[in-house]
Motif scaffolding. Structure first.
Motif, PDB file in Angstrom:
ATOM      1  N   GLN A  59       0.599  -1.066   0.287  1.00  0.00           N
ATOM      2  CA  GLN A  59       0.219  -0.057   0.299  1.00  0.00           C
ATOM      3  C   GLN A  59       0.656   1.241  -0.098  1.00  0.00           C
ATOM      4  O   GLN A  59       1.838   1.617   0.590  1.00  0.00           O
ATOM      5  CB  GLN A  59      -0.859  -0.002   0.954  1.00  0.00           C
ATOM      6  N   ARG A  60      -0.170   2.189  -0.886  1.00  0.00           N
ATOM      7  CA  ARG A  60       1.121   2.935  -0.547  1.00  0.00           C
ATOM      8  C   ARG A  60       0.708   4.947  -0.536  1.00  0.00           C
ATOM      9  O   ARG A  60       1.183   5.851  -0.038  1.00  0.00           O
ATOM     10  CB  ARG A  60       2.411   4.105  -2.363  1.00  0.00           C
ATOM     11  N   ASP A  61      -0.503   4.967  -0.707  1.00  0.00           N
ATOM     12  CA  ASP A  61      -1.555   5.740  -0.395  1.00  0.00           C
ATOM     13  C   ASP A  61      -1.960   5.664   0.501  1.00  0.00           C
ATOM     14  O   ASP A  61      -3.162   4.743   1.064  1.00  0.00           O
ATOM     15  CB  ASP A  61      -1.988   6.089  -1.083  1.00  0.00           C
ATOM     16  N   PHE A  62      -1.808   6.713   1.927  1.00  0.00           N
ATOM     17  CA  PHE A  62      -2.633   6.783   2.644  1.00  0.00           C
ATOM     18  C   PHE A  62      -3.258   8.057   3.086  1.00  0.00           C
ATOM     19  O   PHE A  62      -2.709   9.376   3.184  1.00  0.00           O
ATOM     20  CB  PHE A  62      -1.535   6.102   3.826  1.00  0.00           C
ATOM     21  N   GLY A  63      -4.224   8.017   4.250  1.00  0.00           N
ATOM     22  CA  GLY A  63      -5.081   9.067   4.251  1.00  0.00           C
ATOM     23  C   GLY A  63      -5.330   9.286   6.007  1.00  0.00           C
ATOM     24  O   GLY A  63      -5.202   9.060   6.240  1.00  0.00           O
ATOM     25  N   GLU A  64      -5.302  11.150   6.622  1.00  0.00           N
ATOM     26  CA  GLU A  64      -5.525  11.856   7.608  1.00  0.00           C
ATOM     27  C   GLU A  64      -6.019  12.405   7.733  1.00  0.00           C
ATOM     28  O   GLU A  64      -6.089  13.310   7.121  1.00  0.00           O
ATOM     29  CB  GLU A  64      -3.703  11.587   7.921  1.00  0.00           C
ATOM     30  N   ASN A  65      -7.189  11.968   8.984  1.00  0.00           N
ATOM     31  CA  ASN A  65      -8.166  13.293   8.549  1.00  0.00           C
ATOM     32  C   ASN A  65      -8.279  14.825   9.177  1.00  0.00           C
ATOM     33  O   ASN A  65      -8.176  16.319   9.697  1.00  0.00           O
ATOM     34  CB  ASN A  65      -9.472  12.450   9.678  1.00  0.00           C
ATOM     35  N   TYR A  66      -6.566  15.147  10.158  1.00  0.00           N
ATOM     36  CA  TYR A  66      -6.177  15.984  10.845  1.00  0.00           C
ATOM     37  C   TYR A  66      -4.345  16.231  10.959  1.00  0.00           C
ATOM     38  O   TYR A  66      -4.204  15.254  10.781  1.00  0.00           O
ATOM     39  CB  TYR A  66      -6.343  14.950  12.888  1.00  0.00           C
ATOM     40  N   VAL A  67      -4.565  17.167  10.423  1.00  0.00           N
ATOM     41  CA  VAL A  67      -3.451  17.828  10.235  1.00  0.00           C
ATOM     42  C   VAL A  67      -2.126  17.013  11.275  1.00  0.00           C
ATOM     43  O   VAL A  67      -1.314  17.063  10.757  1.00  0.00           O
ATOM     44  CB  VAL A  67      -3.146  19.639  10.530  1.00  0.00           C
ATOM     45  N   ASN A  68      -2.650  17.547  12.923  1.00  0.00           N
ATOM     46  CA  ASN A  68      -1.361  17.184  13.837  1.00  0.00           C
ATOM     47  C   ASN A  68      -0.795  16.353  13.742  1.00  0.00           C
ATOM     48  O   ASN A  68       0.571  15.117  13.999  1.00  0.00           O
ATOM     49  CB  ASN A  68      -1.945  18.048  15.877  1.00  0.00           C
ATOM     50  N   GLU A  69      -2.707  15.423  13.578  1.00  0.00           N
ATOM     51  CA  GLU A  69      -1.805  13.650  13.479  1.00  0.00           C
ATOM     52  C   GLU A  69      -0.910  13.077  12.204  1.00  0.00           C
ATOM     53  O   GLU A  69       0.019  12.372  12.213  1.00  0.00           O
ATOM     54  CB  GLU A  69      -3.299  12.203  13.898  1.00  0.00           C
ATOM     55  N   LEU A  70      -1.667  13.815  10.829  1.00  0.00           N
ATOM     56  CA  LEU A  70      -0.694  13.386  10.276  1.00  0.00           C
ATOM     57  C   LEU A  70       0.384  14.074  10.124  1.00  0.00           C
ATOM     58  O   LEU A  70       2.009  13.148   9.383  1.00  0.00           O
ATOM     59  CB  LEU A  70      -1.868  14.153   8.652  1.00  0.00           C
ATOM     60  N   VAL A  71       1.542  15.820  10.424  1.00  0.00           N
ATOM     61  CA  VAL A  71       2.332  15.550  10.872  1.00  0.00           C
ATOM     62  C   VAL A  71       3.254  14.511  11.850  1.00  0.00           C
ATOM     63  O   VAL A  71       4.522  14.302  11.335  1.00  0.00           O
ATOM     64  CB  VAL A  71       2.180  17.575  11.700  1.00  0.00           C
ATOM     65  N   ASP A  72       2.462  14.511  12.876  1.00  0.00           N
ATOM     66  CA  ASP A  72       3.258  13.332  13.612  1.00  0.00           C
ATOM     67  C   ASP A  72       3.809  11.921  12.659  1.00  0.00           C
ATOM     68  O   ASP A  72       4.384  11.844  13.205  1.00  0.00           O
ATOM     69  CB  ASP A  72       2.773  13.512  15.217  1.00  0.00           C
ATOM     70  N   LYS A  73       2.340  11.294  12.352  1.00  0.00           N
ATOM     71  CA  LYS A  73       3.001  10.519  11.550  1.00  0.00           C
ATOM     72  C   LYS A  73       3.722  10.477  10.579  1.00  0.00           C
ATOM     73  O   LYS A  73       4.969   9.321   9.996  1.00  0.00           O
ATOM     74  CB  LYS A  73       1.493   9.772  11.317  1.00  0.00           C
ATOM     75  N   ALA A  74       3.642  11.186   9.921  1.00  0.00           N
ATOM     76  CA  ALA A  74       4.658  12.210   8.298  1.00  0.00           C
ATOM     77  C   ALA A  74       6.159  11.695   9.294  1.00  0.00           C
ATOM     78  O   ALA A  74       7.012  11.581   8.191  1.00  0.00           O
ATOM     79  CB  ALA A  74       4.357  12.573   7.642  1.00  0.00           C
ATOM     80  N   SER A  75       5.874  12.286   9.968  1.00  0.00           N
ATOM     81  CA  SER A  75       7.535  12.725  10.878  1.00  0.00           C
ATOM     82  C   SER A  75       7.875  11.466  11.693  1.00  0.00           C
ATOM     83  O   SER A  75       9.360  11.589  11.730  1.00  0.00           O
ATOM     84  CB  SER A  75       7.432  14.288  11.390  1.00  0.00           C
ATOM     85  N   ASP A  76       7.284  10.528  11.676  1.00  0.00           N
ATOM     86  CA  ASP A  76       7.417   9.842  12.398  1.00  0.00           C
ATOM     87  C   ASP A  76       9.042   8.618  12.009  1.00  0.00           C
ATOM     88  O   ASP A  76       8.316   8.102  10.851  1.00  0.00           O
ATOM     89  CB  ASP A  76       6.649   8.060  12.821  1.00  0.00           C
ATOM     90  N   PRO A  77      10.358   8.904  12.944  1.00  0.00           N
ATOM     91  CA  PRO A  77      10.922   7.596  12.305  1.00  0.00           C
ATOM     92  C   PRO A  77      11.066   6.439  12.110  1.00  0.00           C
ATOM     93  O   PRO A  77      11.804   6.635  10.587  1.00  0.00           O
ATOM     94  CB  PRO A  77      12.241   8.141  13.497  1.00  0.00           C
ATOM     95  N   LEU A  78      10.145   5.845  12.450  1.00  0.00           N
ATOM     96  CA  LEU A  78       9.768   4.775  11.397  1.00  0.00           C
ATOM     97  C   LEU A  78       8.791   4.640  10.918  1.00  0.00           C
ATOM     98  O   LEU A  78       9.809   3.708   9.151  1.00  0.00           O
ATOM     99  CB  LEU A  78       8.660   3.686  12.709  1.00  0.00           C
ATOM    100  N   VAL A  79       8.493   5.552  10.401  1.00  0.00           N
ATOM    101  CA  VAL A  79       7.853   5.884   8.982  1.00  0.00           C
ATOM    102  C   VAL A  79       8.489   6.528   7.809  1.00  0.00           C
ATOM    103  O   VAL A  79       8.994   6.294   6.957  1.00  0.00           O
ATOM    104  CB  VAL A  79       6.386   6.733   9.450  1.00  0.00           C
ATOM    105  N   VAL A  80       9.449   7.142   8.170  1.00  0.00           N
ATOM    106  CA  VAL A  80      10.398   7.970   7.541  1.00  0.00           C
ATOM    107  C   VAL A  80      11.134   7.279   7.118  1.00  0.00           C
ATOM    108  O   VAL A  80      11.913   7.394   5.716  1.00  0.00           O
ATOM    109  CB  VAL A  80      11.131   9.258   8.246  1.00  0.00           C
ATOM    110  N   THR A  81      11.736   6.217   7.150  1.00  0.00           N
ATOM    111  CA  THR A  81      13.238   5.264   6.938  1.00  0.00           C
ATOM    112  C   THR A  81      12.149   4.133   6.538  1.00  0.00           C
ATOM    113  O   THR A  81      13.029   3.256   5.647  1.00  0.00           O
ATOM    114  CB  THR A  81      13.834   4.147   8.444  1.00  0.00           C
TER     115      THR A  81
END
Length: 290
Positions: A59-81
């Motif tokens: 899966q490559r496309d992911f959706g988020e409803n809240y800006v703060n949650e998206l910011v946190d998740k997209a910058s999480d080291p596990l997700v980034v790497t």
């Protein structure tokens, strides 16, 4: 053990949903543009580990409803790497004071909820200021309130053409990708095609005719876990599916406030149950092209 079980459940659920997406696309009327539907996995309230597991399954496309949650998740080291090619869709209401924060999200692929010309202007002004002059245009969709409910966000349908024209003519940093709606929740498909989806198709025809745009280049984002198959059948090119893939959403303190809470159904079981219910409704459903 937990990771292995989660990986298996998410993998099976994704496979099931992907099969249902393809089957629904095959049932589309031939008059509709033959655009392969995009599956957006809505990871709202889910931990980064589940995003990574879905990514590992393809899966490559992911959706988020809240800006703060998206910011946190997209910058999480596990997700980034672990997810270098992830594509983030923002599918919630965007407040003007959160525009810069959202536009700084790495791998932001599509903003699906532009609901006014003013918001489009602000996003347009901010995009290259935040990302640099050489940044490619940001893909955006115009959100419509097709059900007329006060609780729903989006433009009044009659404002669609003027708003799309505004984006095309005055927002050089944005790429208009299509139209989006949430629609009325709980619509009974046994009554016939969802009128909110029919409204979005109608507005696409109006936009394409009025602005000389090919229909196959104007996407329709409609359909969620309970109705994505029907949405695809009538023309959706982008469906937003969460609980069927990841299981029921987990909100803070919800379990703590429930004595002896029962565990949430696994994504695979949820997918099977929704699939069976959808199949029963589809037996009574007549798809309309208009």
């Amino acid at each position: 053990m937990w990771r292995a079980a989660m990986s298996e459940e998410v993998g099976k659920a994704l496979q099931s949903v992907a099969e249902r997406v393809n089957q629904a696309a095959a049932r589309r009327p031939k008059a509709l543009p033959a655009v392969p539907p995009r599956l957006v996995a809505v990871s709202k309230t889910k931990p980064p580990e589940m995003v990574v597991e879905a990514y590992r399954q393809g899966q490559r496309d992911f959706g988020e409803n809240y800006v703060n949650e998206l910011v946190d998740k997209a910058s999480d080291p596990l997700v980034v790497t672990s997810c270098p090619d992830i594509k983030w869709h923002f599918i919630g209401h965007l407040q003007k004071n959160n525009v810069n924060k959202l536009l700084g999200v790495p791998n932001l692929f599509l903003l699906e909820t532009v609901d006014s010309a003013k918001l489009a202007d602000q996003v347009n002004r901010s995009w290259r200021r935040v990302r640099g002059a050489g940044a490619p245009r940001l893909k955006v969709m115009v959100q419509l309130n097709t059900s007329g409910e006060q609780s729903k966000r989006g433009l009044a349908p009659e404002e669609t053409l003027a708003t799309v024209e505004h984006i095309l003519s005055r927002c050089a940093a944005l790429h208009f990708s299509g139209l989006m709606t949430v629609g009325r929740s709980g619509y009974d498909l046994s009554l016939g095609p969802n009128p909110d989806f029919q409204m979005l198709l109608s507005r696409r025809r109006e936009v394409c005719a009025g602005l000389a745009l090919p229909e196959e280049e104007v996407e329709l984002s409609m359909g969620m876990s309970s109705d994505f198959e029907h949405a695809i059948e009538v023309g959706s090119t982008n469906v937003r599916v969460g609980s069927v893939i990841f299981g029921n959403r987990e909100y803070p303190n919800s379990a703590a406030n429930t004595p002896n809470p029962s565990p949430a159904p696994s994504p695979e079981k949820t997918s099977k149950k929704v699939s069976e219910e959808a199949a029963q409704k589809m037996q009574h459903l007549t798809v309309s092209e208009h």
